[in-house]
Design an enzyme around this catalytic site. Structure first.
Site, PDB file in Angstrom:
ATOM      1  N   THR A   1       1.129  -1.329   0.124  1.00  0.00           N
ATOM      2  CA  THR A   1       0.156   0.416  -0.232  1.00  0.00           C
ATOM      3  C   THR A   1       0.580   0.616  -0.379  1.00  0.00           C
ATOM      4  OG1 THR A   1      -1.943  -1.156   1.063  1.00  0.00           O
ATOM      5  CG2 THR A   1      -1.585   1.265   1.288  1.00  0.00           C
TER       6      THR A   1
ATOM      7  N   ARG B   1     -14.099  -7.122  -3.189  1.00  0.00           N
ATOM      8  CA  ARG B   1     -13.276  -6.833  -1.582  1.00  0.00           C
ATOM      9  C   ARG B   1     -12.457  -5.736  -1.497  1.00  0.00           C
ATOM     10  NH1 ARG B   1      -7.605  -5.931   0.411  1.00  0.00           N
ATOM     11  NH2 ARG B   1      -7.717  -6.673   2.613  1.00  0.00           N
ATOM     12  N   VAL B   2     -12.620  -5.338  -0.035  1.00  0.00           N
ATOM     13  CA  VAL B   2     -12.671  -4.051  -0.500  1.00  0.00           C
ATOM     14  C   VAL B   2     -11.704  -4.223   1.380  1.00  0.00           C
ATOM     15  CG1 VAL B   2     -13.229  -1.719   0.551  1.00  0.00           C
ATOM     16  CG2 VAL B   2     -14.230  -2.944  -0.791  1.00  0.00           C
ATOM     17  N   GLY B   3     -10.523  -3.387   0.764  1.00  0.00           N
ATOM     18  CA  GLY B   3      -9.731  -3.341   2.153  1.00  0.00           C
ATOM     19  C   GLY B   3     -10.113  -1.830   3.260  1.00  0.00           C
ATOM     20  N   ASP B   4      -9.201  -1.831   4.133  1.00  0.00           N
ATOM     21  CA  ASP B   4      -8.942  -0.690   5.085  1.00  0.00           C
ATOM     22  C   ASP B   4      -8.821   0.836   4.313  1.00  0.00           C
ATOM     23  OD1 ASP B   4      -6.384  -1.659   4.853  1.00  0.00           O
ATOM     24  OD2 ASP B   4      -5.926  -0.844   6.331  1.00  0.00           O
TER      25      ASP B   4
ATOM     26  N   THR C   1      -0.870   0.170   6.920  1.00  0.00           N
ATOM     27  CA  THR C   1      -0.682  -0.481   5.833  1.00  0.00           C
ATOM     28  C   THR C   1      -0.763  -2.264   6.283  1.00  0.00           C
ATOM     29  OG1 THR C   1       1.202  -1.599   4.112  1.00  0.00           O
ATOM     30  CG2 THR C   1       2.157  -0.110   6.322  1.00  0.00           C
ATOM     31  N   GLY C   2      -0.540  -3.003   5.700  1.00  0.00           N
ATOM     32  CA  GLY C   2      -1.075  -4.200   6.548  1.00  0.00           C
ATOM     33  C   GLY C   2      -2.495  -5.100   5.981  1.00  0.00           C
TER      34      GLY C   2
ATOM     35  N   GLY D   1      -5.846  -5.484   6.095  1.00  0.00           N
ATOM     36  CA  GLY D   1      -6.868  -4.938   6.087  1.00  0.00           C
ATOM     37  C   GLY D   1      -7.985  -4.912   7.574  1.00  0.00           C
TER      38      GLY D   1
HETATM   39  N1  ASP Z   1      -3.590  -2.018   3.439  1.00  0.00           N
HETATM   40  C1  ASP Z   1      -4.406  -3.009   2.211  1.00  0.00           C
HETATM   41  C2  ASP Z   1      -5.203  -3.967   2.298  1.00  0.00           C
HETATM   42  O1  ASP Z   1      -5.751  -4.878   3.152  1.00  0.00           O
HETATM   43  C3  ASP Z   1      -2.971  -3.715   2.342  1.00  0.00           C
HETATM   44  C4  ASP Z   1      -1.536  -3.268   2.921  1.00  0.00           C
HETATM   45  O2  ASP Z   1      -1.297  -2.977   3.013  1.00  0.00           O
HETATM   46  O3  ASP Z   1      -0.637  -4.182   1.847  1.00  0.00           O
HETATM   47  O4  ASP Z   1      -6.078  -4.115   1.147  1.00  0.00           O
END
Ligand code: ASP
Length: 312
Positions: free
Chosen positions: A176, A204-207, A227-228, A230
């Site tokens: 991200t 799919r929608v993330g954070d 980031t990570g 979500g």
């Molecule tokens: N946070 C992002 C998501 O879940 C992915 C990421 O940051 O690596 O879409």
């Protein structure tokens, strides 16, 4: 007069050290520096934090190295769906797009949602159509595609079949980009943009576009871009939780960020590869992560520019 600062990340989905060549590391560092310079050029002239975080994210969306815009990961259908959000700490105005398929720079669209609609989040076809109506550049899906992300998807599909997908590296899975800033007038802002997870389910929608989860800014408190994984961040309202700890419990920025990244997100059953960049109203910067590394950089109150990938 407040202290002007900027911090950025290019995701905690870093290549394992063993796979990182000297020239690749140089490319990542150069990309991070380019992003910092774009944001800092605005801040050092006394410009708004909001413009700075947008400019910093825009640079990383255009670089193929990072999982946002050009270079975004593939979803399970060999396509791309992009999420982004921007938030202005001055008045809590915010805009976001989710599962966008045709917007070249989702962060621009997020800002346009904030400025030209009474919505906070537009998704899917509606987001694409809105961007087009507002004269933002729209592109075909292959604009986002890169060969190494395609290979990552193919590998992930093989691992899924074998039941070994948990062993995938952070770099194979996700990434991200994001930026947070405090400007000379004391305003905070945050921006985040992502392609999400390799092999993610269609829709799919993330954070990142969920305000308070992956992106949050509030003047007098802090600005956060995460980031990570979500799904965990949405369930914990990660970015807002950090703000709430500072606001209601008087925790320092560092303590609040660590409580989440090194604490709650590492509880058994909750383990989530996570990282974030955050700044508070006094210009303190935090860039914690619990993965092998996080592409990151900052310009602190000493005006020195620094970038890093791993722990050293
Ligand atoms: N946070 C992002 C998501 O879940 C992915 C990421 O940051 O690596 O879409």
């Amino acid at each position: 007069m407040s202290r002007t600062v900027l911090a950025i990340h290019g995701g905690c989905g870093v290549l394992p050290r063993a796979e990182m060549t000297v020239s690749m590391a140089a490319d990542f560092r150069q990309g991070l520096e380019q992003s910092l310079r774009a944001g800092w050029a605005i801040l050092e002239k006394g410009g708004p934090a909001l413009d700075a975080v947008e400019a910093a994210v825009l640079v990383m969306e255009d670089l193929p190295l990072f999982n946002a815009g050009h270079g975004a990961v593939f979803n399970a259908e060999f396509g791309h769906e992009l999420d982004a959000a921007i938030m202005d700490g001055a008045d809590l105005r915010a805009g976001a797009v989710a599962a966008a398929r045709a917007i070249r720079n989702p962060i621009r669209a997020a800002r346009a949602v904030m400025e030209h609609t009474d919505c906070a989040l537009l998704a899917g076809e509606g987001a694409d159509a809105f961007a087009k109506q507002h004269g933002l550049e729209v592109v075909e899906q292959d604009y986002f595609s890169t060969e190494w992300r395609r290979r990552a998807l193919v590998r992930m599909k093989v691992m899924e079949k074998d039941g070994t997908q948990k062993a995938a590296t952070e770099a194979q899975k996700h990434g991200t980009v994001g930026a947070v800033a405090l400007d000379a007038r004391g305003h905070l802002a945050a921006a985040t943009s992502t392609g999400g997870y390799t092999n993610k389910r269609l829709g799919r929608v993330g954070d990142s576009p969920i305000l308070g989860a992956g992106t949050y800014a509030e003047d007098g408190v802090c600005a956060v871009s995460a980031t990570g994984k979500g799904e965990f961040f949405m369930r914990k309202l990660l970015a807002y939780d950090i703000a709430a700890r500072i606001k209601y419990r008087g925790e320092t920025l560092a303590a609040a960020c660590d409580a989440l990244v090194q604490g709650e997100l590492r509880r058994p059953g909750w383990f989530s590869g996570a990282g974030l960049v955050a700044v508070d109203a006094k210009g303190a910067i935090a860039m914690p992560y619990n993965t092998e590394g996080m592409y990151r950089g900052a310009v602190g109150s000493d005006r020195a520019l620094s970038v890093a990938i791993y722990g050293d």
